[in-house]
Design a protein around this motif. Structure first.
Motif, short mmCIF file in Angstrom:
data_model
loop_
_atom_site.label_atom_id
_atom_site.label_comp_id
_atom_site.label_asym_id
_atom_site.label_seq_id
_atom_site.Cartn_x
_atom_site.Cartn_y
_atom_site.Cartn_z
N GLN A 139 0.83 -1.21 0.00
CA GLN A 139 0.00 0.00 0.00
C GLN A 139 0.86 1.25 0.00
OE1 GLN A 139 -2.48 -0.49 3.45
NE2 GLN A 139 -3.65 -2.17 2.56
N TYR A 140 1.95 1.21 0.75
CA TYR A 140 2.89 2.34 0.79
C TYR A 140 3.50 2.58 -0.59
CZ TYR A 140 7.59 4.32 1.59
OH TYR A 140 8.75 5.05 1.53
N SER A 141 3.91 1.50 -1.27
CA SER A 141 4.48 1.62 -2.61
C SER A 141 3.46 2.19 -3.59
CB SER A 141 4.97 0.25 -3.08
OG SER A 141 5.49 0.32 -4.39
N ASP A 142 2.22 1.69 -3.51
CA ASP A 142 1.16 2.19 -4.40
C ASP A 142 0.92 3.67 -4.18
OD1 ASP A 142 0.84 -0.30 -5.49
OD2 ASP A 142 -0.90 -0.85 -4.28
N GLU A 143 0.91 4.07 -2.90
CA GLU A 143 0.66 5.48 -2.60
C GLU A 143 1.76 6.37 -3.17
OE1 GLU A 143 -0.50 8.32 1.23
OE2 GLU A 143 0.01 6.20 1.52
N LEU A 144 3.00 5.91 -3.06
CA LEU A 144 4.11 6.69 -3.63
C LEU A 144 3.96 6.82 -5.15
CD1 LEU A 144 7.30 5.42 -1.76
CD2 LEU A 144 6.39 7.75 -1.74
N HIS A 145 3.64 5.71 -5.80
CA HIS A 145 3.58 5.71 -7.27
C HIS A 145 2.33 6.39 -7.82
CE1 HIS A 145 6.78 2.68 -6.81
NE2 HIS A 145 7.12 3.00 -8.03
N LYS A 146 1.29 6.50 -6.98
CA LYS A 146 0.07 7.16 -7.44
C LYS A 146 0.02 8.63 -7.07
CE LYS A 146 -2.75 2.95 -7.35
NZ LYS A 146 -3.87 2.22 -6.68
N CYS A 147 1.07 9.11 -6.42
CA CYS A 147 1.12 10.51 -6.03
C CYS A 147 1.11 11.39 -7.26
CB CYS A 147 2.39 10.75 -5.21
SG CYS A 147 2.54 12.43 -4.57
N SER A 148 0.62 12.61 -7.12
CA SER A 148 0.50 13.53 -8.26
C SER A 148 1.86 13.82 -8.90
CB SER A 148 -0.15 14.84 -7.81
OG SER A 148 0.64 15.46 -6.80
N GLU A 149 2.95 13.66 -8.14
CA GLU A 149 4.27 13.91 -8.69
C GLU A 149 4.66 12.90 -9.76
OE1 GLU A 149 6.31 16.59 -8.19
OE2 GLU A 149 4.36 17.18 -7.40
N ASN A 150 3.89 11.84 -9.88
CA ASN A 150 4.19 10.83 -10.90
C ASN A 150 3.43 11.09 -12.20
OD1 ASN A 150 5.91 8.87 -9.36
ND2 ASN A 150 4.12 8.92 -8.04
N ASP A 151 2.67 12.16 -12.23
CA ASP A 151 2.00 12.57 -13.48
C ASP A 151 3.05 13.27 -14.36
OD1 ASP A 151 0.39 13.36 -15.52
OD2 ASP A 151 -0.70 14.88 -14.36
N LEU A 152 3.57 12.55 -15.32
CA LEU A 152 4.67 13.05 -16.14
C LEU A 152 4.21 13.72 -17.42
CD1 LEU A 152 7.02 9.96 -15.72
CD2 LEU A 152 7.07 12.11 -14.45
N LYS A 329 12.15 7.10 -11.05
CA LYS A 329 11.86 5.68 -10.82
C LYS A 329 12.84 5.10 -9.79
CE LYS A 329 10.16 4.68 -15.51
NZ LYS A 329 10.39 3.85 -16.71
N ILE A 330 14.10 5.52 -9.89
CA ILE A 330 15.11 5.04 -8.94
C ILE A 330 14.81 5.55 -7.54
CG2 ILE A 330 17.57 4.98 -8.42
CD1 ILE A 330 16.85 3.58 -11.05
N VAL A 331 14.41 6.81 -7.43
CA VAL A 331 14.11 7.41 -6.12
C VAL A 331 12.97 6.65 -5.44
CG1 VAL A 331 13.23 9.46 -4.97
CG2 VAL A 331 14.96 9.69 -6.77
N LEU A 332 11.89 6.43 -6.18
CA LEU A 332 10.74 5.73 -5.59
C LEU A 332 11.11 4.31 -5.18
CD1 LEU A 332 7.80 6.86 -7.91
CD2 LEU A 332 8.49 7.79 -5.70
N ARG A 333 11.89 3.65 -6.02
CA ARG A 333 12.30 2.27 -5.69
C ARG A 333 13.16 2.25 -4.43
NH1 ARG A 333 14.64 -0.26 -10.76
NH2 ARG A 333 12.49 0.19 -11.39
N ARG A 334 14.04 3.25 -4.30
CA ARG A 334 14.88 3.31 -3.09
C ARG A 334 14.02 3.55 -1.85
NH1 ARG A 334 19.82 6.34 -5.64
NH2 ARG A 334 18.58 8.21 -5.26
N LEU A 335 13.04 4.43 -1.96
CA LEU A 335 12.19 4.72 -0.80
C LEU A 335 11.42 3.49 -0.33
CD1 LEU A 335 10.77 8.25 -1.70
CD2 LEU A 335 12.50 7.69 0.03
N VAL A 336 11.10 2.61 -1.26
CA VAL A 336 10.39 1.37 -0.90
C VAL A 336 11.37 0.32 -0.39
CG1 VAL A 336 8.95 -0.52 -1.76
CG2 VAL A 336 8.49 1.83 -2.51
N ASP A 337 12.44 0.09 -1.15
CA ASP A 337 13.40 -0.96 -0.79
C ASP A 337 14.08 -0.67 0.55
OD1 ASP A 337 12.73 -2.21 -3.11
OD2 ASP A 337 14.59 -1.75 -4.17
N PHE A 338 14.53 0.56 0.73
CA PHE A 338 15.20 0.91 1.99
C PHE A 338 14.25 0.76 3.17
CE2 PHE A 338 18.62 3.92 0.04
CZ PHE A 338 19.27 2.81 -0.47
N MET A 339 12.98 1.10 2.95
CA MET A 339 11.99 0.98 4.03
C MET A 339 11.81 -0.49 4.42
SD MET A 339 10.01 2.78 5.97
CE MET A 339 9.58 4.31 5.14
N ALA A 340 11.72 -1.37 3.44
CA ALA A 340 11.55 -2.79 3.72
C ALA A 340 12.76 -3.34 4.49
CB ALA A 340 11.36 -3.57 2.42
#
Length: 413
Positions: A139-152, A329-340
């Motif tokens: 859910q945390y990962s989904d929320e990060l990826h669905k944030c308005s900042e991901n509207d490219l 994409k790298i930033v979001l992945r780091r925020l998820v992986d480091f958290m886990a």
């Protein structure tokens, strides 16, 4: 019956059927005279003997069931008393009991939080911890990826052009300043920075509930111990929550102020996106009637608002946009992986080391008689123990009485 009594009875207007009382008495006397009875079959002693025999027969028939029921209640009471915690009579016994409770609680937590075994809580899905933690992480990962900042695609290149305008300096025209990249990166990271902080708050609140539930279960017979373990758990997890919050804040600050990755996907994605730069610039500059352009990897982007900008501005803005797209994409992945990784590391330390140390320090290290207070039973447990002891005493006495009665009946048969 006396003569006076007979006279009183005879004076009454009593009727038995269609006969007077006097006639009925005469008929009774005639019946006994004409049909003599065996003397051994009449009289109060005979009646008493028959009543005793009848009563004994009834008792003999019902008594085995009464004895069985009494014995069942006695056995159930003894079993329940045996299941109750042993009365602690010394500090040594209290310490032994305390360490046993902490050890069993630690093993349970290891199973459900670290190893993912939940056989102790099959029906309670909230205690299936590894599954619940994975759900929260997803859910945390989904929320990060669905944030308005991901509207490219929305407002395409306008932010980049504005940043480039404000970063102009006396420099080569085709030089892309790192300052412009960090300005956009900081803005994007800031807008998602609340999500990791909220996530660690949520996870530690859940873990605290699980830990306290397990500790309360294993120490349910020791009220004083429950109070101490609850307090120790709350204090420890509050510190761990604060540690995670500080760690997340530091991670967010690093993502804001520095830009680096050795992940080869960054260059691969950037090269694929930049391969479309020429066609994009051509359509904006030469085909003023086209309002959108399809970029592979992004989709349809609006370009009508870009008409009128010079080519070098469009080239720099496009390059900046594609660098940020690949890097984000790298930033979001780091925020998820480091958290886990962080959570797994902290939870293992919590279960295998820090929780036991905190509880021991809370109960033993305070030097205020906390262990001695473990010897005191809670009022509810003490009342239950007394009730069971009284019940067992009475049932045993009843069993002895019933046994004597059955022996007498058996000897008279």
């Amino acid at each position: 019956m006396s003569n006076s009594s007979e006279n009183e009875v005879e004076s009454l207007p009593q009727i038995i059927g269609d006969k007077s009382y006097k006639e009925a008495r005469k008929e009774e006397a005639d019946s006994f005279e004409n049909h003599p009875l065996d003397k051994s079959m009449v009289g109060i002693p005979v009646l008493a003997q028959k009543l005793v025999h009848t009563q004994a027969t009834i008792i003999a028939r019902c008594l085995p069931e009464i004895v069985r029921t009494s014995n069942e209640k006695l056995n159930a009471s003894v079993s329940e008393l045996n299941r109750m915690p042993k009365t602690l009579s010394s500090v040594g016994e209290a310490l032994t009991t305390f360490m046993g409770i902490v050890g069993s609680a630690k093993e349970s937590l290891n199973k459900i939080i670290v190893r993912g075994d939940y056989d102790e809580y099959l029906e309670d899905k909230n205690m299936h911890c590894t599954a619940r933690l994975v759900e929260m992480l997803d859910q945390y990962s989904d929320e990060l990826h669905k944030c308005s900042e991901n509207d490219l695609t929305g407002n395409f290149l306008m932010d980049e052009i504005q940043v480039l305008e404000e970063a102009k300096g006396i420099q080569l025209p085709n030089f892309l300043s790192r300052t412009t990249f960090l300005a956009i990166l900081q803005k994007k990271v800031e807008k998602v920075s609340h999500i990791p902080v909220a996530f660690v708050e949520k996870v530690w609140t859940y873990i605290e509930g699980v830990v306290i539930s397990v500790l309360m279960h294993h120490s349910e017979n020791y009220h004083r111990l429950q109070l101490s373990t609850r307090r120790a758990s709350h204090n420890l997890i509050a510190r761990m929550k604060e540690h995670s919050r500080n760690w997340v804040t530091e991670i967010v600050q690093m993502e804001k102020l520095t830009d680096y990755t050795s992940n080869p996907e960054y260059m691969n994605d950037w090269n694929k996106l930049m391969a479309q730069q020429h066609n994009f610039t051509r359509d904006v500059l030469e085909k003023g009637y086209i309002s959108t352009f399809k970029i592979e990897g992004l989709g349809e982007v609006p370009i009508a608002g870009l008409w009128g900008y010079e080519e070098h501005v469009l080239l720099q803005a496009f390059d900046l946009k594609m660098r940020m797209t690949a890097y984000w994409k790298i930033v979001l992945r780091r925020l998820v992986d480091f958290m886990a990784l962080h959570l797994q590391f902290c939870v293992r330390n919590l279960v295998n080391k820090e929780l036991q140390e905190e509880i021991v320090q809370e109960l033993v290290g305070r030097h205020d008689g906390a262990i001695e207070r473990m010897l005191e039973e809670s009022p509810a447990v003490a009342a239950k123990r007394e009730k069971l002891n009284v019940s067992i005493k009475l049932l045993r006495e009843s069993s002895n009485v019933l046994g004597n009665i059955m022996d007498k009946i058996a000897s008279n048969v």
